[in-house]
Motif scaffolding. Structure first.
Motif, PDB file in Angstrom:
ATOM      1  N   MET A  38       0.729  -1.210   0.082  1.00  0.00           N
ATOM      2  CA  MET A  38       0.093  -0.001   0.059  1.00  0.00           C
ATOM      3  C   MET A  38       0.951   1.213   0.044  1.00  0.00           C
ATOM      4  N   GLY A  39       0.573   2.103  -0.983  1.00  0.00           N
ATOM      5  CA  GLY A  39       1.312   3.271  -1.189  1.00  0.00           C
ATOM      6  C   GLY A  39       0.574   4.584  -1.544  1.00  0.00           C
ATOM      7  N   VAL A  40       0.527   5.845  -0.382  1.00  0.00           N
ATOM      8  CA  VAL A  40      -0.571   6.858  -0.688  1.00  0.00           C
ATOM      9  C   VAL A  40       0.569   8.057  -0.717  1.00  0.00           C
ATOM     10  N   SER A  41       0.332   8.798  -1.896  1.00  0.00           N
ATOM     11  CA  SER A  41       0.888  10.165  -1.786  1.00  0.00           C
ATOM     12  C   SER A  41      -0.077  11.221  -2.044  1.00  0.00           C
ATOM     13  N   LYS A  42      -1.255  10.803  -2.617  1.00  0.00           N
ATOM     14  CA  LYS A  42      -2.248  11.842  -2.779  1.00  0.00           C
ATOM     15  C   LYS A  42      -3.528  11.407  -1.879  1.00  0.00           C
ATOM     16  N   TYR A  43      -3.265  12.471  -0.589  1.00  0.00           N
ATOM     17  CA  TYR A  43      -4.610  12.294   0.139  1.00  0.00           C
ATOM     18  C   TYR A  43      -5.722  13.063  -0.080  1.00  0.00           C
ATOM     19  N   LYS A  44      -6.886  12.547   0.339  1.00  0.00           N
ATOM     20  CA  LYS A  44      -8.074  13.348   0.011  1.00  0.00           C
ATOM     21  C   LYS A  44      -8.162  14.715   0.805  1.00  0.00           C
ATOM     22  N   TYR A  45      -8.048  14.322   2.421  1.00  0.00           N
ATOM     23  CA  TYR A  45      -8.101  15.531   3.548  1.00  0.00           C
ATOM     24  C   TYR A  45      -7.082  16.007   4.093  1.00  0.00           C
ATOM     25  N   ILE A  46      -5.973  15.439   4.026  1.00  0.00           N
ATOM     26  CA  ILE A  46      -4.571  15.663   4.647  1.00  0.00           C
ATOM     27  C   ILE A  46      -3.510  16.271   3.667  1.00  0.00           C
ATOM     28  N   ARG A  47      -2.413  16.355   4.257  1.00  0.00           N
ATOM     29  CA  ARG A  47      -1.453  17.059   3.194  1.00  0.00           C
ATOM     30  C   ARG A  47      -0.823  15.873   2.490  1.00  0.00           C
ATOM     31  N   PRO A  48      -0.610  16.143   1.353  1.00  0.00           N
ATOM     32  CA  PRO A  48      -0.327  15.023   0.590  1.00  0.00           C
ATOM     33  C   PRO A  48       1.405  14.858   0.655  1.00  0.00           C
ATOM     34  N   LEU A  49       1.645  13.653   0.234  1.00  0.00           N
ATOM     35  CA  LEU A  49       3.171  13.397   0.090  1.00  0.00           C
ATOM     36  C   LEU A  49       3.566  13.508  -1.321  1.00  0.00           C
ATOM     37  N   THR A  50       4.951  13.191  -1.636  1.00  0.00           N
ATOM     38  CA  THR A  50       5.447  13.370  -3.008  1.00  0.00           C
ATOM     39  C   THR A  50       5.578  11.901  -3.478  1.00  0.00           C
ATOM     40  N   TYR A  51       6.328  11.211  -2.850  1.00  0.00           N
ATOM     41  CA  TYR A  51       6.872   9.777  -3.350  1.00  0.00           C
ATOM     42  C   TYR A  51       6.384   8.427  -2.693  1.00  0.00           C
ATOM     43  N   ALA A  52       5.632   8.401  -1.893  1.00  0.00           N
ATOM     44  CA  ALA A  52       5.337   7.321  -1.199  1.00  0.00           C
ATOM     45  C   ALA A  52       4.512   6.319  -2.103  1.00  0.00           C
ATOM     46  N   ASP A  53       3.718   6.711  -3.339  1.00  0.00           N
ATOM     47  CA  ASP A  53       3.227   5.730  -4.187  1.00  0.00           C
ATOM     48  C   ASP A  53       4.451   5.252  -4.990  1.00  0.00           C
ATOM     49  N   LYS A  54       5.381   5.879  -5.254  1.00  0.00           N
ATOM     50  CA  LYS A  54       6.430   5.586  -6.057  1.00  0.00           C
ATOM     51  C   LYS A  54       7.392   4.481  -5.436  1.00  0.00           C
ATOM     52  N   ASP A  55       7.455   4.637  -4.171  1.00  0.00           N
ATOM     53  CA  ASP A  55       8.142   3.993  -3.088  1.00  0.00           C
ATOM     54  C   ASP A  55       7.609   2.288  -3.270  1.00  0.00           C
ATOM     55  N   ALA A  56       6.168   2.544  -3.006  1.00  0.00           N
ATOM     56  CA  ALA A  56       5.434   1.161  -3.229  1.00  0.00           C
ATOM     57  C   ALA A  56       5.686   0.486  -4.626  1.00  0.00           C
ATOM     58  N   GLU A  57       5.557   1.212  -5.598  1.00  0.00           N
ATOM     59  CA  GLU A  57       5.928   0.751  -6.991  1.00  0.00           C
ATOM     60  C   GLU A  57       7.202   0.194  -7.124  1.00  0.00           C
ATOM     61  N   LEU A  58       8.231   0.928  -6.477  1.00  0.00           N
ATOM     62  CA  LEU A  58       9.814   0.577  -6.556  1.00  0.00           C
ATOM     63  C   LEU A  58       9.835  -0.942  -5.664  1.00  0.00           C
ATOM     64  N   PHE A  59       9.123  -0.979  -4.695  1.00  0.00           N
ATOM     65  CA  PHE A  59       9.165  -2.254  -3.911  1.00  0.00           C
ATOM     66  C   PHE A  59       8.462  -3.260  -4.615  1.00  0.00           C
ATOM     67  N   ARG A  60       7.326  -3.170  -4.988  1.00  0.00           N
ATOM     68  CA  ARG A  60       6.468  -4.153  -5.786  1.00  0.00           C
ATOM     69  C   ARG A  60       7.443  -4.469  -6.904  1.00  0.00           C
ATOM     70  N   ASP A  61       8.178  -3.773  -7.629  1.00  0.00           N
ATOM     71  CA  ASP A  61       8.867  -4.032  -8.812  1.00  0.00           C
ATOM     72  C   ASP A  61      10.105  -5.055  -8.567  1.00  0.00           C
ATOM     73  N   TYR A  62      10.622  -4.642  -7.301  1.00  0.00           N
ATOM     74  CA  TYR A  62      11.722  -5.552  -6.783  1.00  0.00           C
ATOM     75  C   TYR A  62      11.146  -6.954  -6.728  1.00  0.00           C
ATOM     76  N   LEU A  63      10.035  -7.071  -5.973  1.00  0.00           N
ATOM     77  CA  LEU A  63       9.541  -8.361  -5.754  1.00  0.00           C
ATOM     78  C   LEU A  63       9.309  -9.161  -7.279  1.00  0.00           C
ATOM     79  N   LYS A  64       9.061  -8.235  -8.178  1.00  0.00           N
ATOM     80  CA  LYS A  64       8.619  -8.949  -9.403  1.00  0.00           C
ATOM     81  C   LYS A  64       9.818  -9.259 -10.101  1.00  0.00           C
ATOM     82  N   SER A  65      10.964  -8.960  -9.656  1.00  0.00           N
ATOM     83  CA  SER A  65      12.309  -9.143 -10.275  1.00  0.00           C
ATOM     84  C   SER A  65      12.984 -10.763  -9.928  1.00  0.00           C
ATOM     85  N   PRO A  66      14.064 -11.055 -10.736  1.00  0.00           N
ATOM     86  CA  PRO A  66      14.626 -12.330 -10.220  1.00  0.00           C
ATOM     87  C   PRO A  66      15.133 -12.372  -8.902  1.00  0.00           C
ATOM     88  N   GLY A  67      15.565 -11.283  -8.370  1.00  0.00           N
ATOM     89  CA  GLY A  67      16.152 -11.271  -6.973  1.00  0.00           C
ATOM     90  C   GLY A  67      15.247 -11.228  -5.858  1.00  0.00           C
TER      91      GLY A  67
END
Length: 732
Positions: A38-67
């Motif tokens: 789960m990764g959330v950068s764009k929040y509906k009611y509270i101050r957004p973050l910038t890269y949390a969603d990209k971090d989640a994608e980065l970790f997901r893509d690592y798990l999909k890699s051979p390593g």
């Protein structure tokens, strides 16, 4: 009966929008690996973050890699941004996990990136996309949060049967949430102390902030970036390279890089937390040489910007291990068409089609997906009603009250569906159900009964959350509606004490106080009113505080100045006042004050070729005469009486320091607005009144004059503000 592949041809475009749960593949022998991300950068009611969603994608893509294990899409349940909500996480995510039938030796990664906060050491949360605290942490109890205590119970269920669980959280990216610094302390301390047998990797130690920045990779959180960096192969160091990444190696790599980069690049402290050392030789990942080389080539060219994605087996073609007939698929498609059109109940509704599926195909993956989807839809509608109440947007009309009650009835259905698989999640929804039932169309001739039914539901919610400000506030409203002003005042005061930053509780209290004052006025209408006497008095004032000039920076192509920052300097006041009473509780207080004030402007420079930033500090000191005409509103008529002061003031510059006058000249006059809080203290029999006051002043117009140099060319506007502690002394 037909096999699934030809049936998918009948689904057409709808197959891309939904798919049944994918059961564990029985053809794969031995342990398997799964992940909930789960990764959330764009929040509906509270101050957004910038890269949390990209971090989640980065970790997901690592798990999909051979390593990372070459995980297939149906082994990863991923929620990003507006799909990362409480109902999807519990209602969809753990239905998905149940279908995987985790066994001894399996691995489960749970990765969360976004905001985290806590009420205390027993109530700690990951904040979903639609979390709506409205300024007070108490509202997390009915907001869109992931209660991590319940997640820990889920983890314990898996670890006790031999599943290896990795809990990774990159949260605490801000201490500006309602929980503040205490919330950060509680959050990480509670997660680490309430160990459920899992391996824990947290971005920060208790009380620290998790950093994210565009300069980390192509824009990432510091912890996640170096975690994936190490797992990709760069942590393979201890005892010689063996193409294996152990717990000890990844901990050492992250502990080496994150704190040093945080300190050197950002001048901040960030110390990741790993637990526990007993797992030091456990292999976390394996190094794939080709992937490592690709990572080294591309990690600096990763794309910028967040995404808005939702994975979890719902939007891809499905490999099936069961047969399915066309009648099942057609009913399933009708179910989703009803969901998309928001037709949840009644004739030809999602509820009706689910009941058909459940009757004819109980336990089928299509039916199970429809079950969790219907539950999520019911929960989301109810949560939107609760959010509206928390935001003080509930208008109280009969139509809205009826909609609240209907949402509560559907939420009750969702609880019944959810309870079959997740008793804890079902139990967490009861407070919302009772709150919405208490907000139903009650009163004389109400469609759902009289107000006694509303009280019954409200007290049921209070029994669940004794310290819940949201239900204390609802009880105050119900008692006011029922004419019980003393009880209304009791619960309104409790709500304000519990959630002092929640504006709805403050509004309810003010409404009840106004109603009580109206009763008192009505009782005193026959009494003759005395005309207040106008009184005046002369006195003096002295004060001191801080003064600041607030600049606006405009880049100039002819200058290497890259920014302007203000810095406070000391100010001193001395003057005279004349207070005139306009009534029993209102006065005006003209004053003439001589002030010595100003501020520091720190100009930041950097060469065109880059490099170190240099700073020039310009101190501006002024002597001015300020004339103010504030209105004084007295909050009491006692000997010690607090008051509020509000009003305009006019300041005229008498002199400016010669050093700054030649560089950044300022205009002679400025209009300001003043707001203060003070207290009048009668000094016994002396007939004198001492009035300490804290005042904030804000300039309205631009002070900048054109000096014809780079200091004024890059300074588009300059205003002044200050905070002063003054002491007034006057006769009664």
């Amino acid at each position: 009966m037909l096999l699934l592949t030809p049936v998918l041809l009948l689904l057409g475009s709808e197959a891309k929008a939904q798919a049944p749960l994918v059961l564990r593949d029985p053809s794969i022998k031995g342990p398997q690996t799964f992940a909930i991300i789960m990764g959330v950068s764009k929040y509906k009611y509270i101050r957004p973050l910038t890269y949390a969603d990209k971090d989640a994608e980065l970790f997901r893509d690592y798990l999909k890699s051979p390593g990372g294990g070459n995980l297939k899409d149906d082994h990863i349940f991923c929620l990003l941004n507006d799909q990362a909500i409480n109902s999807n996480f519990w209602g969809k995510g753990f239905q998905w996990l149940k279908a995987k039938q985790l066994q001894k030796g399996d691995r489960l990664f749970i990765y969360l990136a976004g905001h985290g906060d806590a009420i205390d050491e027993d109530q700690f949360f990951f904040l979903g996309y639609d979390c709506n605290p409205e300024g007070d942490k108490n509202n997390y109890l009915v907001g869109g949060t992931i209660q991590l205590f319940n997640l820990k119970k889920k983890i314990a269920n898996e670890t006790t049967k031999g599943v290896e669980v990795f809990f990774i959280m990159d949260a605490c990216r801000s201490n500006e949430l309602p929980g503040g610094t205490d919330g950060q302390n509680f959050l990480n301390t509670a997660i680490s102390e309430k160990n459920a047998g899992e391996i824990i990797m947290l971005a920060t130690a208790a009380g620290e902030e998790s950093l994210e920045d565009a300069s980390i990779g192509s824009g990432h959180g510091l912890f996640t970036y170096y975690l994936v960096d190490g797992l990709s192969g760069l942590a393979d160091s201890i005892g010689g390279r063996d193409n294996k990444i152990t717990y000890q190696e990844i901990q050492s790599y992250v502990d080496k890089n994150v704190p040093s980069v945080a300190q050197q690049r950002f001048k901040r402290k960030q110390d990741p937390y790993f637990c526990c050392n007993v797992n030091s030789d456990r292999v976390i990942g394996r190094v794939d040489t080709a992937y490592l080389q690709k990572w080294l080539r591309t990690k600096k060219q990763q794309s910028r910007g967040g995404t808005n994605s939702f994975y979890g087996g719902l939007d891809r073609p499905v490999k099936a291990f069961y047969a399915v007939d066309t009648a099942l698929v057609e009913t399933y498609n009708r179910f989703y068409r009803a969901v998309k059109s928001n037709n949840l109940t009644g004739r030809a509704s999602a509820e009706e089609y689910f009941q058909q599926l459940n009757k004819k195909y109980p336990g089928n993956p299509y039916t199970l997906d429809a079950k969790s989807t219907l539950s999520v839809e019911y929960i989301n509608v109810a949560q939107a009603k609760v959010d509206r109440y928390i935001s003080c947007g509930d208008e109280g009309s009969a139509k809205e009250k009826q909609a609240n009650f209907e949402a509560a009835l559907n939420l009750e259905k969702a609880i019944a569906l959810v309870r079959e698989d997740d008793e804890d999640f079902a139990r967490s929804l009861y407070n919302r159900m009772y709150l919405l039932k208490a907000s139903g169309d009650f009163g004389a001739g109400g469609a759902n009964g009289d107000i006694s039914v509303a009280f019954k539901n409200a007290y049921a919610a209070l029994a669940i959350d004794k310290n819940g400000a949201y239900i204390q506030n609802k009880l105050a409203q119900l008692h006011l509606q029922n004419g019980n002003k003393d009880s209304a005042m009791y619960y309104a005061n409790k709500a304000v004490k519990t959630a002092p930053n929640w504006r709805c509780a403050l509004l309810t209290l003010a409404l009840i106080q106004k109603a009580a004052e109206q009763v008192n006025q009505d009782n005193n209408t026959d009494k003759p009113k005395k005309k207040p006497k106008m009184r005046s008095s002369f006195g003096g004032v002295t004060g001191a505080g801080i003064s600041q000039l607030t600049p606006s920076f405009t880049p100039s192509g002819n200058s290497n100045i890259i920014g302007i920052n203000p810095r406070d300097i000391f100010k001193a006041d001395l003057g005279i006042i004349y207070q005139i009473g306009l009534g029993s509780n209102v006065s005006i207080r003209p004053s003439a004050i001589v002030s010595v004030e100003g501020g520091d402007l720190v100009y930041e420079r950097r060469n065109v070729t880059g490099g170190q930033i240099f700073r020039d500090t310009l101190t501006i000191k002024n002597t001015s005469v300020t004339v103010s005409v504030p209105v004084i509103i007295h909050l009491s008529s006692k000997n010690v009486a607090p008051y509020i002061s509000l009003g305009p003031s006019f300041s005229y510059l008498v002199g400016q320091s010669s050093t700054s006058r030649n560089v950044v000249p300022v205009k002679k006059s400025v209009m300001l607005g003043d707001a203060g809080l003070g207290v009048d203290i009668g000094l016994g029999k002396s007939r004198l009144i001492l009035s300490p006051e804290l005042k904030y002043s804000q300039g309205f117009n631009n002070l900048r004059a054109d000096g014809g140099n780079e200091f004024t060319n890059t300074l588009s506007s300059l205003k002044k503000r200050g905070i002063t502690f003054s002491v007034y002394l006057r006769a009664k």
